[in-house]
Design a protein around this motif. Structure first.
Motif, PDB file in Angstrom:
ATOM      1  N   VAL A 174       1.011  -1.218   0.077  1.00 23.99           N
ATOM      2  CA  VAL A 174       0.112   0.129  -0.109  1.00 23.99           C
ATOM      3  C   VAL A 174       1.106   1.323   0.133  1.00 23.99           C
ATOM      4  N   THR A 175       0.719   2.055  -0.968  1.00 20.00           N
ATOM      5  CA  THR A 175       1.560   3.295  -0.982  1.00 20.00           C
ATOM      6  C   THR A 175       0.624   4.815  -1.309  1.00 20.00           C
ATOM      7  N   LYS A 176      -0.623   4.509  -1.719  1.00 22.14           N
ATOM      8  CA  LYS A 176      -1.632   5.548  -2.000  1.00 22.14           C
ATOM      9  C   LYS A 176      -2.962   5.415  -1.398  1.00 22.14           C
ATOM     10  N   GLY A 177      -3.400   6.596  -0.860  1.00 24.44           N
ATOM     11  CA  GLY A 177      -4.764   6.646  -0.275  1.00 24.44           C
ATOM     12  C   GLY A 177      -5.563   7.879  -0.699  1.00 24.44           C
TER      13      GLY A 177
ATOM     14  N   ASN B  40     -26.081   5.730   6.636  1.00 21.04           N
ATOM     15  CA  ASN B  40     -26.575   4.418   5.672  1.00 21.04           C
ATOM     16  C   ASN B  40     -26.025   4.300   4.303  1.00 21.04           C
ATOM     17  N   PHE B  41     -25.902   5.500   3.815  1.00 25.50           N
ATOM     18  CA  PHE B  41     -25.232   5.558   2.272  1.00 25.50           C
ATOM     19  C   PHE B  41     -23.881   4.760   2.470  1.00 25.50           C
ATOM     20  N   LEU B  42     -23.002   5.239   3.338  1.00 21.80           N
ATOM     21  CA  LEU B  42     -21.570   4.681   3.557  1.00 21.80           C
ATOM     22  C   LEU B  42     -21.619   3.460   4.100  1.00 21.80           C
ATOM     23  N   ARG B  43     -22.721   2.976   4.721  1.00 23.76           N
ATOM     24  CA  ARG B  43     -22.709   1.506   5.344  1.00 23.76           C
ATOM     25  C   ARG B  43     -22.789   0.332   3.810  1.00 23.76           C
ATOM     26  N   GLN B  44     -23.438   1.045   2.946  1.00 26.25           N
ATOM     27  CA  GLN B  44     -23.835   0.295   1.829  1.00 26.25           C
ATOM     28  C   GLN B  44     -22.506   0.474   0.871  1.00 26.25           C
ATOM     29  N   GLY B  45     -21.743   1.349   0.908  1.00 31.65           N
ATOM     30  CA  GLY B  45     -20.480   1.612   0.140  1.00 31.65           C
ATOM     31  C   GLY B  45     -19.477   0.455   0.482  1.00 31.65           C
ATOM     32  N   ALA B  46     -19.706  -0.102   1.657  1.00 31.82           N
ATOM     33  CA  ALA B  46     -18.446  -1.162   1.882  1.00 31.82           C
ATOM     34  C   ALA B  46     -18.834  -2.288   1.034  1.00 31.82           C
ATOM     35  N   ALA B  47     -19.931  -2.604   0.733  1.00 27.34           N
ATOM     36  CA  ALA B  47     -20.173  -3.895  -0.147  1.00 27.34           C
ATOM     37  C   ALA B  47     -19.634  -3.568  -1.781  1.00 27.34           C
ATOM     38  N   LEU B  48     -19.821  -2.273  -2.254  1.00 25.26           N
ATOM     39  CA  LEU B  48     -19.176  -1.847  -3.531  1.00 25.26           C
ATOM     40  C   LEU B  48     -17.810  -1.962  -3.370  1.00 25.26           C
ATOM     41  N   ALA B  49     -17.129  -1.704  -2.371  1.00 21.05           N
ATOM     42  CA  ALA B  49     -15.448  -1.578  -2.112  1.00 21.05           C
ATOM     43  C   ALA B  49     -15.203  -3.038  -2.178  1.00 21.05           C
ATOM     44  N   GLN B  50     -15.904  -3.886  -1.625  1.00 16.07           N
ATOM     45  CA  GLN B  50     -15.388  -5.541  -1.653  1.00 16.07           C
ATOM     46  C   GLN B  50     -15.276  -5.957  -3.092  1.00 16.07           C
ATOM     47  N   GLN B  51     -16.190  -5.191  -4.213  1.00 15.72           N
ATOM     48  CA  GLN B  51     -15.966  -5.633  -5.629  1.00 15.72           C
ATOM     49  C   GLN B  51     -14.688  -4.857  -6.180  1.00 15.72           C
ATOM     50  N   GLU B  52     -13.910  -4.096  -5.550  1.00 16.57           N
ATOM     51  CA  GLU B  52     -12.980  -3.383  -6.212  1.00 16.57           C
ATOM     52  C   GLU B  52     -11.651  -4.229  -6.078  1.00 16.57           C
ATOM     53  N   PRO B  53     -10.930  -4.877  -6.692  1.00 18.00           N
ATOM     54  CA  PRO B  53      -9.914  -5.666  -6.321  1.00 18.00           C
ATOM     55  C   PRO B  53      -8.424  -4.776  -5.925  1.00 18.00           C
ATOM     56  N   GLU B  54      -8.411  -3.427  -6.697  1.00 16.85           N
ATOM     57  CA  GLU B  54      -7.331  -2.751  -6.298  1.00 16.85           C
ATOM     58  C   GLU B  54      -7.624  -2.033  -5.060  1.00 16.85           C
ATOM     59  N   THR B  55      -8.763  -1.811  -4.323  1.00 21.09           N
ATOM     60  CA  THR B  55      -9.051  -0.979  -3.210  1.00 21.09           C
ATOM     61  C   THR B  55      -8.340  -2.030  -2.174  1.00 21.09           C
ATOM     62  N   ARG B  56      -7.527  -1.685  -1.457  1.00 25.93           N
ATOM     63  CA  ARG B  56      -6.769  -2.650  -0.382  1.00 25.93           C
ATOM     64  C   ARG B  56      -7.533  -2.420   0.973  1.00 25.93           C
TER      65      ARG B  56
ATOM     66  N   THR C 123      -7.137   2.907   0.936  1.00 30.69           N
ATOM     67  CA  THR C 123      -5.895   2.676   0.238  1.00 30.69           C
ATOM     68  C   THR C 123      -5.635   1.694  -0.891  1.00 30.69           C
ATOM     69  N   PHE C 124      -4.499   2.097  -1.634  1.00 31.62           N
ATOM     70  CA  PHE C 124      -4.237   1.321  -2.963  1.00 31.62           C
ATOM     71  C   PHE C 124      -2.845   1.118  -3.076  1.00 31.62           C
ATOM     72  N   ASP C 125      -2.453   0.063  -3.706  1.00 32.49           N
ATOM     73  CA  ASP C 125      -1.059  -0.351  -3.809  1.00 32.49           C
ATOM     74  C   ASP C 125      -0.225   0.807  -4.786  1.00 32.49           C
ATOM     75  N   ALA C 126      -1.153   1.320  -5.871  1.00 34.92           N
ATOM     76  CA  ALA C 126      -0.565   2.282  -6.761  1.00 34.92           C
ATOM     77  C   ALA C 126      -1.676   3.214  -7.147  1.00 34.92           C
ATOM     78  N   ASP C 127      -1.138   4.342  -7.749  1.00 34.04           N
ATOM     79  CA  ASP C 127      -2.187   5.184  -8.296  1.00 34.04           C
ATOM     80  C   ASP C 127      -3.165   4.695  -9.434  1.00 34.04           C
ATOM     81  N   ALA C 128      -2.881   3.766  -9.948  1.00 38.09           N
ATOM     82  CA  ALA C 128      -3.893   3.429 -11.004  1.00 38.09           C
ATOM     83  C   ALA C 128      -5.053   2.505 -10.311  1.00 38.09           C
ATOM     84  N   GLY C 129      -5.002   1.865  -8.914  1.00 38.92           N
ATOM     85  CA  GLY C 129      -5.921   1.702  -8.347  1.00 38.92           C
ATOM     86  C   GLY C 129      -6.919   2.718  -7.651  1.00 38.92           C
ATOM     87  N   ARG C 130      -5.979   3.616  -7.348  1.00 38.25           N
ATOM     88  CA  ARG C 130      -6.951   4.835  -6.948  1.00 38.25           C
ATOM     89  C   ARG C 130      -7.706   5.490  -7.740  1.00 38.25           C
TER      90      ARG C 130
END
Length: 97
Positions: free
Chosen positions: A2-5, A22-38, A55-62
């Motif tokens: 992890v180098t970027k945030g 509530n919107f943010l709680r629902q966002g957690a499920a979407l984040a789970q589907q993003e392989p580059e979001t650590r 956080t992300f490993d690189a800027d491309a994931g961000r």
């Protein structure tokens, strides 16, 4: 490694704090589907102020995250939920445990 945030500050409109939470709680499920979001955290700082830190490993994931479904949903609902535009900060991660 992890180098970027992202740190995003959100201020709810009066009476909309529960809807933002509530919107943010629902966002957690979407984040789970993003392989580059650590990691993806949603926090409440006070009665009207919220934050997202991810956080992300690189800027491309961000960048992929910023053009993904969470960002799109946030921007689509910003006028209804938020008192001001989201405050987005690009960060470099200095250390991780």
């Amino acid at each position: 490694m992890v180098t970027k945030g992202l740190w995003v500050r959100l201020v709810a409109k009066p009476g909309m704090a529960d809807a933002v939470a509530n919107f943010l709680r629902q966002g957690a499920a979407l984040a789970q589907q993003e392989p580059e979001t650590r990691t993806w955290y949603a926090v409440q700082l006070d009665a009207q102020t919220f934050g997202i830190f991810d956080t992300f490993d690189a800027d491309a994931g961000r960048q992929a995250h910023l053009s993904g479904p969470i960002a799109a949903a946030l921007m689509a609902n910003a006028d209804t939920l938020l008192a001001e535009a989201p405050e987005i900060h690009y960060t470099d991660v200095l250390a991780v445990k």
